[in-house]
Scaffold this active site. Structure first.
Site, PDB file in Angstrom:
ATOM      1  N   LYS A 101     -22.729  34.548   8.573  1.00 24.23           N
ATOM      2  CA  LYS A 101     -22.782  33.081   8.660  1.00 24.23           C
ATOM      3  C   LYS A 101     -22.373  32.593  10.037  1.00 24.23           C
ATOM      4  O   LYS A 101     -21.397  33.067  10.607  1.00 24.23           O
ATOM      5  CB  LYS A 101     -21.832  32.492   7.609  1.00 24.23           C
ATOM      6  N   GLY A 114       0.803  -1.225   0.000  1.00 28.97           N
ATOM      7  CA  GLY A 114       0.000   0.000   0.000  1.00 28.97           C
ATOM      8  C   GLY A 114       0.832   1.271   0.000  1.00 28.97           C
ATOM      9  O   GLY A 114       0.307   2.354  -0.231  1.00 28.97           O
ATOM     10  N   ARG A 166      -7.354  24.956   6.375  1.00 28.34           N
ATOM     11  CA  ARG A 166      -8.426  25.503   7.229  1.00 28.34           C
ATOM     12  C   ARG A 166      -8.256  25.081   8.682  1.00 28.34           C
ATOM     13  O   ARG A 166      -8.896  25.631   9.560  1.00 28.34           O
ATOM     14  CB  ARG A 166      -9.801  25.095   6.674  1.00 28.34           C
ATOM     15  N   GLN A 167      -7.389  24.108   8.949  1.00 33.81           N
ATOM     16  CA  GLN A 167      -7.083  23.742  10.351  1.00 33.81           C
ATOM     17  C   GLN A 167      -5.865  24.569  10.782  1.00 33.81           C
ATOM     18  O   GLN A 167      -4.786  24.037  11.004  1.00 33.81           O
ATOM     19  CB  GLN A 167      -6.801  22.252  10.463  1.00 33.81           C
ATOM     20  N   HIS A 200      -7.300  29.969   2.601  1.00 32.79           N
ATOM     21  CA  HIS A 200      -8.424  30.477   3.398  1.00 32.79           C
ATOM     22  C   HIS A 200      -7.986  31.702   4.213  1.00 32.79           C
ATOM     23  O   HIS A 200      -8.702  32.693   4.288  1.00 32.79           O
ATOM     24  CB  HIS A 200      -8.949  29.367   4.294  1.00 32.79           C
TER      25      HIS A 200
HETATM   26  C1  R5P Z   1     -15.228  29.225   5.375  1.00 35.49           C
HETATM   27  O1  R5P Z   1     -15.194  30.288   5.953  1.00 35.49           O
HETATM   28  C2  R5P Z   1     -14.957  29.101   3.905  1.00 35.49           C
HETATM   29  O2  R5P Z   1     -14.758  30.353   3.317  1.00 35.49           O
HETATM   30  C3  R5P Z   1     -16.063  28.375   3.169  1.00 35.49           C
HETATM   31  O3  R5P Z   1     -17.259  29.155   3.236  1.00 35.49           O
HETATM   32  C4  R5P Z   1     -16.339  27.035   3.754  1.00 35.49           C
HETATM   33  O4  R5P Z   1     -15.152  26.360   4.078  1.00 35.49           O
HETATM   34  C5  R5P Z   1     -17.147  26.205   2.795  1.00 35.49           C
HETATM   35  O5  R5P Z   1     -17.385  24.952   3.360  1.00 35.49           O
HETATM   36  P1  R5P Z   1     -18.711  24.143   3.058  1.00 35.49           P
HETATM   37  O6  R5P Z   1     -18.867  24.048   1.578  1.00 35.49           O
HETATM   38  O7  R5P Z   1     -18.446  22.813   3.692  1.00 35.49           O
HETATM   39  O8  R5P Z   1     -19.841  24.851   3.708  1.00 35.49           O
END
Ligand code: R5P
Length: 304
Positions: A206, A34, A109-110, A142
């Protein structure tokens, strides 16, 4: 030479054309247990196997051994490992400058520890990549601050203006929205790149409740009968976008187009967006999908 990760072959080819540099052939194999083996047979023509004569040009292929540009979106754990192998192979062959292009940087994003005992995963992967590269470019991360996790110079390439290209020419009284305040610059860039900056911009508020659950509070802009473009850096599960589009539909919007730099489109994201009434989904080739309507190769080339 340009070397591609398995998931970024079309973009690597586009970049090679843009820069007029040779595209190396990489191979992506797997051992019976693998384990991965990514290799670049074309590096053999570099010749000295680590005794780096930095200015050698291979006369048959025109290969410039001064620089290898490795283009690899780290869309999976395998893609991360493959990138490390390709960087190491380039070093081993005596290439003097290894440049890593992360069209999409996985784990970006982490970028913080979310709880006690959690890692900063973006930093962990950046440190591993840093060990065998001299320079990093990543497209529309991001948060730009993720670049600071790399030890060599890392540059964020802004490709947002590319998103205007696939949009239809006949948008009616358009509104350019972002699904949260963080992406408003992106929506403004798309608006400015589309038709001489005509059109309003605004953003939704959001709140994310979980990985797939988000709550969207409408913007104040009147969208009735108007075409709307919702722009974001990434569409992952599609939860953010489909919530935003649902709010627009309740307000009698005209056509809705969604656009993003990174069309990750995981799991059932495309279905969610279709059910929400989206006219079309556009993305770039940082992640190679059917929806990759425009290439970021010119934006990357401009930085190289
Ligand atoms: C978060 O702030 C990013 O800008 C995106 O809005 C987010 O990561 C999108 O993720 P999902 O499509 O899972 O809602």
């Amino acid at each position: 030479m340009i070397i591609s990760g398995a998931a970024s072959q079309a973009l690597a080819a586009a970049l090679a054309r843009e820069l007029e540099e040779p595209l190396a052939r990489a191979e992506y194999d797997r051992f019976p247990d693998g384990e991965l083996l990514a290799s670049v047979p074309d590096l053999a023509s570099v010749g000295d196997g680590g005794d780096s004569d930095n200015s050698t040009d291979d006369t048959n292929t025109g290969t410039n051994t001064d620089r290898a540009i490795i283009v690899a979106s780290t869309v999976s754990s395998d893609a991360h490992l493959e990138l490390l192998q390709l960087q190491d192979a380039a070093r081993e062959a005596g290439i003097s400058e290894v440049v890593t292009v992360l069209p999409y940087m996985g784990y970006a994003r982490q970028d913080k520890a979310f709880d006690t005992g959690h890692p900063i995963s973006a930093r962990a992967v950046a440190r591993a990549i840093s060990s065998t590269t001299d320079r990093v470019l990543t497209v529309t991360p991001h948060e730009e601050a993720v670049c600071e996790f790399f030890e060599p110079t890392a540059t964020a390439v802004d490709a947002a203006d590319r998103l205007a290209e696939p949009l239809p020419d006949d948008l009616t009284d358009p509104v350019f929205l972002s699904p949260d305040a963080g992406a408003i610059d992106l929506a403004e860039t798309v608006r400015n790149a589309y038709g001489n900056g005509a059109g309003e911009t605004d953003y939704f508020e959001k709140v994310r409740h979980s990985g797939t659950e988000v709550e969207i509070t409408p913007s104040d802009v009147d969208v009735e009968g108007r075409d709307v473009v919702v722009a974001d850096d990434i569409i992952a599960t599609g939860s953010t976008m489909s919530e935003a589009v649902g709010v627009l539909q309740e307000r009698g919007v005209g056509r809705v187009f969604v656009t993003c730099v990174h069309p990750l489109l995981a799991n059932n994201a495309v279905t969610k967006l279709s059910q929400a009434g989206v006219e079309a989904i556009y993305g770039t080739d940082t992640i190679e999908r059917q929806q990759s309507a425009v290439s970021v190769a010119p934006s990357i080339a401009a930085e190289l």
